[in-house]
Design an enzyme around this catalytic site. Sequence first.
Site, PDB file in Angstrom:
ATOM      1  N   HIS A 110      -7.212  -6.282   1.595  1.00  0.00           N
ATOM      2  CA  HIS A 110      -6.174  -5.344   1.185  1.00  0.00           C
ATOM      3  C   HIS A 110      -4.802  -5.735   1.724  1.00  0.00           C
ATOM      4  O   HIS A 110      -3.788  -5.596   1.029  1.00  0.00           O
ATOM      5  CB  HIS A 110      -6.559  -3.941   1.664  1.00  0.00           C
ATOM      6  CG  HIS A 110      -5.576  -2.877   1.308  1.00  0.00           C
ATOM      7  ND1 HIS A 110      -5.060  -2.725   0.036  1.00  0.00           N
ATOM      8  CD2 HIS A 110      -4.992  -1.900   2.064  1.00  0.00           C
ATOM      9  CE1 HIS A 110      -4.223  -1.698   0.022  1.00  0.00           C
ATOM     10  NE2 HIS A 110      -4.161  -1.195   1.243  1.00  0.00           N
ATOM     11  N   SER A 157       0.830  -1.196   0.000  1.00  0.00           N
ATOM     12  CA  SER A 157       0.000   0.000   0.000  1.00  0.00           C
ATOM     13  C   SER A 157       0.871   1.255   0.000  1.00  0.00           C
ATOM     14  O   SER A 157       1.672   1.438  -0.909  1.00  0.00           O
ATOM     15  CB  SER A 157      -0.944  -0.049   1.213  1.00  0.00           C
ATOM     16  OG  SER A 157      -1.977   0.891   1.099  1.00  0.00           O
ATOM     17  N   ASP A 163      -0.525  -4.693  -3.681  1.00  0.00           N
ATOM     18  CA  ASP A 163      -1.883  -4.155  -3.685  1.00  0.00           C
ATOM     19  C   ASP A 163      -1.968  -2.633  -3.637  1.00  0.00           C
ATOM     20  O   ASP A 163      -2.689  -2.063  -2.816  1.00  0.00           O
ATOM     21  CB  ASP A 163      -2.709  -4.748  -2.539  1.00  0.00           C
ATOM     22  CG  ASP A 163      -4.203  -4.804  -2.914  1.00  0.00           C
ATOM     23  OD1 ASP A 163      -4.495  -5.118  -4.075  1.00  0.00           O
ATOM     24  OD2 ASP A 163      -5.053  -4.527  -2.055  1.00  0.00           O
TER      25      ASP A 163
END
Length: 405
Positions: free
Chosen positions: A365, A140, A163
Amino acid sequence: MSDLRKLVFDQSHKRGSVTSKFSIPKPDFTPLKWNDYFDKEEFIETSTGSHHIFVKGSTGPIILCLHGGGYNGLTWALFTKEIFANLECQIVALDFRGHGKTKTNNDTDLSLETLSMDVVDVANTLAEREKTSIVLVGHSMGGAIAVSASYKIDSLVGLCVIDVVEGTALDALSSMQSILRGRPTHFKSIPHAIQWCYKGGQSHNLEAARVSMPGQIINMETGELACDEWETFDKIDAKCIDIPCTTKFLENDLSLKEVDEEPATATEKMPANKPPLPHSDKHTNFKIPENQNNKDGGPKYTWRIDLSKTEPFWHNWFQGLSERFLGCKVPRVLILANIHGLDTKLTVGQMQGKFQLQVLAKTGHAVHEDQPHQVAEILSIYLVKQKCTQCKPGFSMPLYPNTCC
């Protein structure tokens, strides 16, 4: 009555309930200690402050892991255990400034440039000290920082981003404040926080939540991270907690209201393209039995960092990410939770074979927490193929048919 139905009827009367024989064990929300996954912790001193790291291993290339916003190095605990079993390597999990136990001259400066230089300073220090190469792995926000830092680390031999892509990250920013407002602001105990993390959907892996969540919250009385309260850990027994997911958190209030599950409003719905910051799938808070709370039953823990105050930096983290990722000169791998996350630039680059792509479906996530074995296997194969390191005995090299090299 058939023989089978008669058997069930007879057994139910003898034991009170047939299903009791097959009852599912209650989940354990007891926190786990970081030294079950890492060998040591230390601080890397630079001109800007003391940067905290967790370390596993002492030989081979360094896999430098960068966490997402709000997490800390413990988010990599399960991944570390898995990849260390596969490869001859060292794993270093860094706490960004403003996170974990890192202390700098300005912990509120979370700009892309500042965070990237922190990573460059730590990576160059480690590479010089250990006389080895560096592989950057970022999730992230950490993925965006890894890409930016990759241009300034001479010993870099590989890059893995988990991701996060520019287009979908920027699109998701508009809903970030709403998502953050849906999180509890305080927790009554460490197990309370772990249960929210797991049942609220931030992590779909209970073991990961048990080791990672204590690194994200601090004791409101002492200011210390919950993961350092080892004496408290030894006294906690959270196996008895069994709270339904039908309690809704009231902002700035620790009271609970029992409500029926209802669809989220338009502003509360989770974006399908995965937001770049930690989030929960439900606005939940869970009541812990009285013997697990502090004496007055009030809040005892809060977040290490207030992510809502980092909003001025969000756009800066992700703007231009795709172009920088494609322009990086070292071998790259992108791991996504959803194939639809690719933006136009990355789609073209992937079709041209500029990087390796792997999609892990049915995950949240925090892909590396939800599926640490699969992420470690993908990266292990990638590093061996790129001749960055060697396999340990017993690690096989399975092939992924949907991997694009």
